[in-house]
Structure formats: structure tokens, C-alpha cells
Motif scaffolding. Structure first.
Motif, PDB file in Angstrom:
ATOM      1  N   ALA A   1      42.621  40.183  46.783  1.00  0.00           N
ATOM      2  CA  ALA A   1      43.312  39.464  45.235  1.00  0.00           C
ATOM      3  C   ALA A   1      44.327  38.013  46.478  1.00  0.00           C
ATOM      4  O   ALA A   1      44.584  36.906  46.067  1.00  0.00           O
TER       5      ALA A   1
ATOM      6  N   GLY B   1      41.344  37.350  36.469  1.00  0.00           N
ATOM      7  CA  GLY B   1      42.027  37.566  38.234  1.00  0.00           C
ATOM      8  C   GLY B   1      43.232  38.622  37.715  1.00  0.00           C
ATOM      9  O   GLY B   1      43.392  39.459  39.313  1.00  0.00           O
ATOM     10  N   TYR B   2      43.649  38.537  37.133  1.00  0.00           N
ATOM     11  CA  TYR B   2      45.213  39.382  36.699  1.00  0.00           C
ATOM     12  C   TYR B   2      45.179  40.771  36.028  1.00  0.00           C
ATOM     13  O   TYR B   2      44.297  40.627  35.199  1.00  0.00           O
TER      14      TYR B   2
ATOM     15  N   HIS C   1      41.330  35.538  46.043  1.00  0.00           N
ATOM     16  CA  HIS C   1      41.740  35.246  45.186  1.00  0.00           C
ATOM     17  C   HIS C   1      42.246  34.222  44.966  1.00  0.00           C
ATOM     18  O   HIS C   1      42.324  32.852  44.049  1.00  0.00           O
ATOM     19  N   TYR C   2      43.706  34.949  44.859  1.00  0.00           N
ATOM     20  CA  TYR C   2      45.087  33.907  44.799  1.00  0.00           C
ATOM     21  C   TYR C   2      44.538  32.706  44.859  1.00  0.00           C
ATOM     22  O   TYR C   2      45.147  31.327  44.518  1.00  0.00           O
TER      23      TYR C   2
ATOM     24  N   ARG D   1      37.767  38.972  43.205  1.00  0.00           N
ATOM     25  CA  ARG D   1      37.383  40.588  43.468  1.00  0.00           C
ATOM     26  C   ARG D   1      35.201  40.620  42.982  1.00  0.00           C
ATOM     27  O   ARG D   1      35.569  40.855  41.628  1.00  0.00           O
TER      28      ARG D   1
ATOM     29  N   MET E   1      47.587  40.245  40.431  1.00  0.00           N
ATOM     30  CA  MET E   1      46.600  40.554  40.913  1.00  0.00           C
ATOM     31  C   MET E   1      46.298  41.367  41.127  1.00  0.00           C
ATOM     32  O   MET E   1      45.232  41.971  41.058  1.00  0.00           O
ATOM     33  N   ASP E   2      47.163  42.055  41.433  1.00  0.00           N
ATOM     34  CA  ASP E   2      47.438  43.311  42.049  1.00  0.00           C
ATOM     35  C   ASP E   2      48.067  44.896  40.810  1.00  0.00           C
ATOM     36  O   ASP E   2      48.940  44.026  40.748  1.00  0.00           O
TER      37      ASP E   2
END
Length: 380
Positions: free
Chosen positions: A29, A245-246, A32-33, A39, A317-318
Motif C-alpha cells: 500500500a 487503490g482505496y 502504491h501510495y 497491488r 489504502m489498507d
């Protein structure tokens, strides 16, 4: 579109402030951020490339970071602004490539190296072998503060993840019928999530069942997946979409058959408890105060022992991020933090009811990112 250059600059500023000479982020994450490299949907077992322990970003407080990634991934991400992209060798010594990277970045022998909390032990051991005098520390003090407050673009993305989740739920409800199984529910929810635009479920789609012939069952055990859901039984949904991604995390309870007076009262209490928790998610309060506000509603109605878990958790994002809405977490709430608010009442062998939405902290109260399905849904 996220401003990845700005994010990198902020990371490098925090590295300088914390004294880190090198930051390593594996595919995660955090990566990715920082880069936009997505991912993958998780597999049950690991899929590995040669030398994958050094796959990720190597960042120093100044200058261009180096990105070392497998060939198949590099084919899609060869142009990452601000990064020197190097491909992991299909043959050869991965440690030699890692040594080249450390030398190119000028990482000193006694460097302070910050590792992502989810980096592999193999990565740690590889870096130790190349820099035995290095001091290894957690990257959390660098990355966590940057991800804690969601900006306007991030909140817009999370609202869209919530919209996808609610749209999936709306299309699941007409498919509910007596005698269907938990497997039927899982399959339908996951299909509707994908149909409405979710990249994947944000976690394992789960249901909590409770009724006279349905003892309370966490998650989806193999032995209960195919049992028919015969009335009377309450079903609590727990699922969420992934968008750009979120993550989202959403819950509602429905009832198969005619709910009794106590169940209707419990459902009303759950909704009132959530409303109190949302109202308490205002800047200046603490996580513990928000938890207490929601818990008091249930406790004063005589069901305090039946609310068995924290009120909620950070999300972004996690699907689970710190801090947590629990009695022991006294983190001060700040505008732009996002939390789940998910009170429940569970009486084993009798009933179970829960609700869950993602809420963003505001100046005077929290703002739910989903607002639908407030009334108890009954499958007749």
C-alpha cells in the motif's frame, strides 16, 4: 490524479527529519501510495520472482529513488516520474543488483535504514548482509503520518468505493430468499462488487449468522457454507469494494422471516449507537471518546456486554489502518481522518445485529460516506 511528485517530496522531508538514510518500500500500500504501482489481488500462496526480496523502491532523502521491479511488472511501469527504474534479472545474483543500488544511492556503511513494516524477513537479511553496520528501523514514522489525513482527491475516491459497495448491496437484496446458503450470499456479493466496478473485495466477504437453529458463526467456515438459511435467522453482511487503490468496509443486517420485538429494538439501538459515534467523530475529540459515545447508547439499554469489540478502525489504502476507535486509543481526531463506525450487539444463541459505514472526521461531526439502507430489511 494523485500528485506523486508531491508525495515523494513529503516522504523525503520526513526521512530527513527522522534521520533515515534509506527507505525501502516493497510492493505494498505504501508503494502504491507513493508511485501508483497497484497491488495485485492476493493469492492464497506466494507467487515469487527471482530476487523478489529486493523488489520495491529505494529512497534517500535527496535525489531520484531507484525502483527495482520484476520484468513483467516493469513492462507496465517503465516510466515512473522521478524514479530510476531497474529490472530484476531473470538470471544472475540479486544481491549484486542490491549492492549496485546501495552504491548508486551512496548509502553509507552505518546507515539508518527504514523498512516498511510489511517487508519480508528475506529483505531485512539481505540488507543486513550488505550493510552489517546499518541500523534497521520501522518506516511507519515516515509513511503513517502522510497517509493518516485523506485529501480531497482521496476522499472522492473513497466515496466512489462506497458508491460501488452500496450499489452491489442494492442488487444483492432482491436475490435474497429463504433456504439459500452462505455460499450463495458470498458468490452474489462478490459478483455484484465486480459488476459495479470493484477491483476486488477489500477483504474476505463475510457473513455472521444468528438464529435458533444457526449458532453464531464468525466468517465462513467450510462446514456451514452449504447449510440452508431457514427462517428465523439474522444475517449480518460485512464486505467492501476496492476502487483506484482505496478500500471500503460496509455492514448491514437483514432478517429472514418475521423479526420479533427484541430484534427490532436491538436494530434501532445499533443505528442510534452508530449515530452517536458518528456525531463524536469531530476534530479535537479522541478515538476513545468516539468509542465511548457509541458504547454508552448500548450500555444504557442493558446490552453493554453484548458489544464485544472496538467501535471501528482507520481505513484508506489498507482496509484496517491505525488509529483505532477503542477505549485504549487516545489519538486526537483530525479533520480528514477516515474510520469505520461499526457497533454490534451479539447474544449467542439468540440474536446478532451490526451496522458499518466509513466516516470522515469533520470539524463539528463525522460525515458518513454511505448513508443508505438505514431501515431493517426483512426477507419475507
Amino acid at each position: 490524479m494523485p500528485d506523486y511528485a508531491h508525495r515523494l517530496a513529503r516522504v523525503q522531508e520526513r526521512m530527513a527529519a527522522t534521520g533515515a538514510d534509506l527507505l525501502f518500500l516493497p510492493r505494498s500500500a505504501n508503494l502504491h501510495y507513493l508511485t501508483g504501482i497497484p497491488r495485485e489481488e492476493p493469492n492464497f500462496g506466494n507467487t515469487m520472482y527471482p530476487g523478489e526480496w529486493l523488489s520495491g523502491a529505494w529512497i534517500t532523502p535527496q535525489g531520484a529513488p531507484i525502483l527495482t521491479i520484476p520484468r513483467m511488472l516493469a513492462a507496465f511501469h517503465l516510466e515512473i516520474a522521478g524514479y530510476d527504474v531497474r529490472v530484476l534479472p531473470d538470471a544472475g545474483d540479486p544481491a549484486a543488483l542490491a549492492a549496485e543500488v546501495l552504491a548508486a544511492l551512496g548509502v553509507p556503511a552505518a546507515a539508518t535504514v527504514a523498512l516498511d513494516d510489511r517487508a519480508w524477513a528475506e529483505t531485512l537479511l539481505g540488507i543486513q548482509a550488505l550493510r552489517p553496520a546499518a541500523r534497521l528501523v520501522s518506516a511507519a514514522p515516515i509513511m503513517r503520518p502522510l497517509r493518516l489525513i485523506k485529501d480531497a482527491d482521496e476522499l472522492a475516491t473513497m466515496r466512489q468505493a462506497g458508491a460501488i459497495t452500496e450499489a452491489a448491496f442494492a442488487d444483492v437484496l432482491p436475490k435474497l430468499r429463504h433456504g439459500m446458503t452462505t455460499l450463495d450470499l458470498i458468490s452474489e456479493v462478490n459478483y455484484q462488487l465486480k459488476r459495479h466496478g470493484s477491483a476486488a473485495p477489500s477483504f474476505v466477504t463475510s457473513f455472521y449468522n444468528m438464529g435458533p437453529t444457526h449458532p453464531f458463526d464468525f466468517h465462513n467456515r467450510d462446514e456451514t457454507l452449504l447449510l440452508p438459511l431457514d427462517a428465523p435467522v439474522a444475517i449480518s453482511f460485512d464486505f467492501g469494494a476496492v476502487y483506484d487503490g482505496y478500500c471500503y468496509d460496509f455492514g448491514r443486517s437483514v432478517f429472514f422471516g418475521e423479526p420479533g420485538a427484541e430484534y427490532r429494538r436491538v436494530h434501532a439501538l445499533i443505528m442510534a449507537s452508530q449515530a452517536a459515534g458518528i456525531a463524536a467523530l469531530r476534530a479535537g475529540n479522541s478515538c476513545a471518546q468516539a468509542d465511548a459515545a457509541a458504547r454508552t447508547v448500548i450500555a444504557e439499554a442493558g446490552y453493554g456486554e453484548a458489544f464485544r469489540h472496538r467501535l471501528g478502525h482507520g481505513i484508506g489504502m489498507d482496509v484496517h489502518e491505525p488509529p483505532f476507535l477503542t477505549a485504549s486509543d487516545h489519538t486526537a481526531l483530525r479533520t480528514g481522518m477516515c474510520f469505520t463506525v461499526e457497533p454490534s450487539i451479539t447474544l449467542p444463541g439468540q440474536l446478532s445485529c451490526r451496522v458499518e459505514d466509513v466516516v470522515v472526521v469533520g470539524e463539528s461531526a463525522g460525515e458518513p460516506l454511505t448513508r443508505g439502507f438505514q431501515e431493517l430489511y426483512v426477507v419475507e
